[in-house]
Design a protein around this motif. Structure first.
Motif, PDB file in Angstrom:
ATOM      1  N   ASP B   1      18.915  52.006  35.458  1.00  0.00           N
ATOM      2  CA  ASP B   1      20.183  52.213  36.161  1.00  0.00           C
ATOM      3  C   ASP B   1      20.817  50.856  36.418  1.00  0.00           C
ATOM      4  O   ASP B   1      20.308  50.079  37.220  1.00  0.00           O
ATOM      5  CB  ASP B   1      19.933  52.954  37.472  1.00  0.00           C
ATOM      6  N   ALA B   2      21.942  50.569  35.717  1.00  0.00           N
ATOM      7  CA  ALA B   2      22.578  49.279  35.869  1.00  0.00           C
ATOM      8  C   ALA B   2      23.232  49.188  37.237  1.00  0.00           C
ATOM      9  O   ALA B   2      23.859  50.125  37.711  1.00  0.00           O
ATOM     10  CB  ALA B   2      23.624  49.073  34.779  1.00  0.00           C
ATOM     11  N   GLY B   3      23.098  48.033  37.858  1.00  0.00           N
ATOM     12  CA  GLY B   3      23.749  47.800  39.131  1.00  0.00           C
ATOM     13  C   GLY B   3      25.170  47.319  38.904  1.00  0.00           C
ATOM     14  O   GLY B   3      25.724  47.429  37.809  1.00  0.00           O
ATOM     15  N   VAL B   4      25.770  46.751  39.933  1.00  0.00           N
ATOM     16  CA  VAL B   4      27.124  46.218  39.848  1.00  0.00           C
ATOM     17  C   VAL B   4      27.081  44.906  39.053  1.00  0.00           C
ATOM     18  O   VAL B   4      26.247  44.043  39.336  1.00  0.00           O
ATOM     19  CB  VAL B   4      27.702  45.955  41.246  1.00  0.00           C
ATOM     20  N   THR B   5      27.941  44.798  38.073  1.00  0.00           N
ATOM     21  CA  THR B   5      28.004  43.579  37.281  1.00  0.00           C
ATOM     22  C   THR B   5      29.369  42.925  37.437  1.00  0.00           C
ATOM     23  O   THR B   5      30.390  43.614  37.604  1.00  0.00           O
ATOM     24  CB  THR B   5      27.721  43.848  35.793  1.00  0.00           C
ATOM     25  N   GLN B   6      29.356  41.586  37.384  1.00  0.00           N
ATOM     26  CA  GLN B   6      30.590  40.817  37.515  1.00  0.00           C
ATOM     27  C   GLN B   6      30.627  39.721  36.448  1.00  0.00           C
ATOM     28  O   GLN B   6      29.591  39.184  36.069  1.00  0.00           O
ATOM     29  CB  GLN B   6      30.690  40.159  38.896  1.00  0.00           C
ATOM     30  N   SER B   7      31.844  39.417  36.018  1.00  0.00           N
ATOM     31  CA  SER B   7      32.010  38.317  35.072  1.00  0.00           C
ATOM     32  C   SER B   7      33.324  37.599  35.355  1.00  0.00           C
ATOM     33  O   SER B   7      34.285  38.214  35.833  1.00  0.00           O
ATOM     34  CB  SER B   7      31.996  38.842  33.633  1.00  0.00           C
ATOM     35  N   PRO B   8      33.364  36.294  35.098  1.00  0.00           N
ATOM     36  CA  PRO B   8      32.230  35.441  34.736  1.00  0.00           C
ATOM     37  C   PRO B   8      31.388  35.075  35.956  1.00  0.00           C
ATOM     38  O   PRO B   8      31.725  35.459  37.067  1.00  0.00           O
ATOM     39  CB  PRO B   8      32.930  34.203  34.174  1.00  0.00           C
ATOM     40  N   THR B   9      30.324  34.339  35.727  1.00  0.00           N
ATOM     41  CA  THR B   9      29.459  33.903  36.827  1.00  0.00           C
ATOM     42  C   THR B   9      30.102  32.753  37.594  1.00  0.00           C
ATOM     43  O   THR B   9      30.079  32.714  38.824  1.00  0.00           O
ATOM     44  CB  THR B   9      28.093  33.467  36.278  1.00  0.00           C
ATOM     45  N   HIS B  10      30.621  31.808  36.830  1.00  0.00           N
ATOM     46  CA  HIS B  10      31.291  30.638  37.407  1.00  0.00           C
ATOM     47  C   HIS B  10      32.615  30.416  36.698  1.00  0.00           C
ATOM     48  O   HIS B  10      32.767  30.772  35.530  1.00  0.00           O
ATOM     49  CB  HIS B  10      30.451  29.364  37.242  1.00  0.00           C
ATOM     50  N   LEU B  11      33.549  29.808  37.418  1.00  0.00           N
ATOM     51  CA  LEU B  11      34.872  29.567  36.859  1.00  0.00           C
ATOM     52  C   LEU B  11      35.467  28.348  37.544  1.00  0.00           C
ATOM     53  O   LEU B  11      35.395  28.228  38.772  1.00  0.00           O
ATOM     54  CB  LEU B  11      35.749  30.789  37.122  1.00  0.00           C
ATOM     55  N   ILE B  12      36.039  27.446  36.755  1.00  0.00           N
ATOM     56  CA  ILE B  12      36.739  26.298  37.312  1.00  0.00           C
ATOM     57  C   ILE B  12      38.188  26.348  36.852  1.00  0.00           C
ATOM     58  O   ILE B  12      38.453  26.445  35.653  1.00  0.00           O
ATOM     59  CB  ILE B  12      36.084  24.972  36.890  1.00  0.00           C
ATOM     60  N   LYS B  13      39.104  26.313  37.809  1.00  0.00           N
ATOM     61  CA  LYS B  13      40.521  26.372  37.503  1.00  0.00           C
ATOM     62  C   LYS B  13      41.258  25.242  38.216  1.00  0.00           C
ATOM     63  O   LYS B  13      40.738  24.631  39.162  1.00  0.00           O
ATOM     64  CB  LYS B  13      41.107  27.724  37.945  1.00  0.00           C
ATOM     65  N   THR B  14      42.480  25.003  37.782  1.00  0.00           N
ATOM     66  CA  THR B  14      43.336  23.980  38.380  1.00  0.00           C
ATOM     67  C   THR B  14      44.367  24.651  39.277  1.00  0.00           C
ATOM     68  O   THR B  14      44.782  25.789  39.014  1.00  0.00           O
ATOM     69  CB  THR B  14      44.036  23.169  37.283  1.00  0.00           C
ATOM     70  N   ARG B  15      44.759  23.940  40.325  1.00  0.00           N
ATOM     71  CA  ARG B  15      45.799  24.451  41.224  1.00  0.00           C
ATOM     72  C   ARG B  15      47.005  24.944  40.435  1.00  0.00           C
ATOM     73  O   ARG B  15      47.458  24.280  39.496  1.00  0.00           O
ATOM     74  CB  ARG B  15      46.260  23.358  42.184  1.00  0.00           C
ATOM     75  N   GLY B  16      47.538  26.084  40.833  1.00  0.00           N
ATOM     76  CA  GLY B  16      48.715  26.640  40.193  1.00  0.00           C
ATOM     77  C   GLY B  16      48.415  27.606  39.060  1.00  0.00           C
ATOM     78  O   GLY B  16      49.294  28.390  38.662  1.00  0.00           O
ATOM     79  N   GLN B  17      47.170  27.567  38.576  1.00  0.00           N
ATOM     80  CA  GLN B  17      46.809  28.465  37.494  1.00  0.00           C
ATOM     81  C   GLN B  17      46.550  29.879  38.007  1.00  0.00           C
ATOM     82  O   GLN B  17      46.554  30.151  39.217  1.00  0.00           O
ATOM     83  CB  GLN B  17      45.569  27.950  36.753  1.00  0.00           C
ATOM     84  N   GLN B  18      46.310  30.779  37.068  1.00  0.00           N
ATOM     85  CA  GLN B  18      46.013  32.164  37.380  1.00  0.00           C
ATOM     86  C   GLN B  18      44.598  32.483  36.896  1.00  0.00           C
ATOM     87  O   GLN B  18      44.113  31.882  35.934  1.00  0.00           O
ATOM     88  CB  GLN B  18      47.036  33.079  36.688  1.00  0.00           C
ATOM     89  N   VAL B  19      43.930  33.420  37.595  1.00  0.00           N
ATOM     90  CA  VAL B  19      42.564  33.753  37.211  1.00  0.00           C
ATOM     91  C   VAL B  19      42.366  35.276  37.294  1.00  0.00           C
ATOM     92  O   VAL B  19      43.009  35.951  38.117  1.00  0.00           O
ATOM     93  CB  VAL B  19      41.554  33.031  38.127  1.00  0.00           C
ATOM     94  N   THR B  20      41.505  35.789  36.421  1.00  0.00           N
ATOM     95  CA  THR B  20      41.142  37.210  36.442  1.00  0.00           C
ATOM     96  C   THR B  20      39.632  37.324  36.503  1.00  0.00           C
ATOM     97  O   THR B  20      38.928  36.747  35.665  1.00  0.00           O
ATOM     98  CB  THR B  20      41.655  37.939  35.198  1.00  0.00           C
ATOM     99  N   LEU B  21      39.149  38.065  37.491  1.00  0.00           N
ATOM    100  CA  LEU B  21      37.729  38.329  37.651  1.00  0.00           C
ATOM    101  C   LEU B  21      37.485  39.809  37.373  1.00  0.00           C
ATOM    102  O   LEU B  21      38.336  40.652  37.669  1.00  0.00           O
ATOM    103  CB  LEU B  21      37.275  37.986  39.084  1.00  0.00           C
ATOM    104  N   ARG B  22      36.302  40.118  36.815  1.00  0.00           N
ATOM    105  CA  ARG B  22      36.028  41.484  36.398  1.00  0.00           C
ATOM    106  C   ARG B  22      34.770  42.045  37.063  1.00  0.00           C
ATOM    107  O   ARG B  22      33.841  41.294  37.376  1.00  0.00           O
ATOM    108  CB  ARG B  22      35.906  41.545  34.878  1.00  0.00           C
ATOM    109  N   CYS B  23      34.773  43.363  37.222  1.00  0.00           N
ATOM    110  CA  CYS B  23      33.667  44.041  37.905  1.00  0.00           C
ATOM    111  C   CYS B  23      33.444  45.412  37.285  1.00  0.00           C
ATOM    112  O   CYS B  23      34.401  46.163  37.056  1.00  0.00           O
ATOM    113  CB  CYS B  23      33.994  44.183  39.388  1.00  0.00           C
ATOM    114  N   SER B  24      32.178  45.730  37.045  1.00  0.00           N
ATOM    115  CA  SER B  24      31.802  47.083  36.620  1.00  0.00           C
ATOM    116  C   SER B  24      30.930  47.686  37.699  1.00  0.00           C
ATOM    117  O   SER B  24      29.918  47.083  38.090  1.00  0.00           O
ATOM    118  CB  SER B  24      31.051  47.035  35.291  1.00  0.00           C
ATOM    119  N   PRO B  25      31.283  48.862  38.188  1.00  0.00           N
ATOM    120  CA  PRO B  25      30.527  49.435  39.308  1.00  0.00           C
ATOM    121  C   PRO B  25      29.173  49.988  38.871  1.00  0.00           C
ATOM    122  O   PRO B  25      28.899  50.169  37.690  1.00  0.00           O
ATOM    123  CB  PRO B  25      31.440  50.572  39.787  1.00  0.00           C
TER     124      PRO B  25
END
Lengths: 118, 115
Positions: B1-25
């Motif tokens: 039974d898979a638990g909650v998964t998230q991606s990515p693990t780590h992320l480095i961005k610069t001020r002003g940029q946009q980011v998308t984080l993902r999750c599977s329940p």
């Protein structure tokens, strides 16, 4: 709005001994749940125990038990026979039960860092 | 039974940029919540999705937005990143209220660093 307060930023205990972590909350709600979560250094938040406000009996899960005092708005966690693997951040959390929608948000306290010493 | 998964693990961005984080329940769950956890603090609720709609929102600006897909997975989007957005972003899944099961189960989180 609900608030959750954990007054002990850090605690330590010798292995095999018992430790109690404190939590108080403020709410005007009558229907709610309370939770304790554990967050080890690996950062994955793990559910330890839950308590329904309408139940007078304190919840127990193996070595973990709670002392729920509804009138005092207190919800402490007792860990018996502490083990090295219990070393973690512990968060107390409040959930108001609102049947108007599907789920319910958690309001967390600031956490207590527990160190179990060999 | 898979638990909650998230991606990515780590992320480095610069001020002003946009980011998308993902999750599977977790299997069997249809409700997804997002939390922001600053270093040394407890998690703060961002918003919650059920049936592809935002059901509840915490005290976060409109720069934070989300989406839930028909398979119950979810995305968290943050626009115009600020240094203060650096945090661990946690996704939690749960069953809907009809199940009378209120526990939320958390994923391992995404560590976002904004430089």
């Amino acid at each position: 709005a609900q608030t959750v307060t954990q007054s002990q930023p850090e605690m330590s205990v010798q292995d095999a001994e018992t430790v109690t972590l404190s939590c108080t909350y403020d709410t005007s709600e009558n229907n709610y749940y309370l939770f304790w979560y554990k967050q080890p250094p690996s950062r994955q938040m793990i559910l330890v125990i839950r308590q329904e406000a309408y139940k007078q009996q304190n919840a127990t899960e193996n070595r973990f038990s709670v002392n729920f005092q509804k009138a005092a708005k207190s919800f402490s966690l007792k860990i018996s026979d502490s083990q090295l693997g219990d070393t973690a951040m512990y968060f107390c959390a409040f959930m108001k039960l609102d049947m108007a929608y599907a789920g319910n948000m958690l309001t967390f306290g600031g956490g207590t860092r527990l160190m179990v010493k060999p | 039974d898979a638990g909650v998964t998230q991606s990515p693990t780590h992320l480095i961005k610069t001020r002003g940029q946009q980011v998308t984080l993902r999750c599977s329940p977790k299997s069997g769950h249809d409700t997804v919540s997002w939390y922001q956890q600053a270093l040394g603090q407890g998690p703060q609720f961002i918003f919650q999705y059920y049936e592809e709609e935002e059901r509840q929102r915490g005290n976060f600006p409109d720069r934070f937005s989300g989406h839930q897909f028909p398979n119950y997975s979810s995305e968290l989007n943050v626009n115009a990143l600020l240094l203060g957005d650096s945090a661990l972003y946690l996704c939690a899944s749960s069953k809907n209220r009809l199940s009378k099961s209120y526990e939320q189960y958390f994923g391992p989180g995404t560590r976002l660093t904004v430089t």
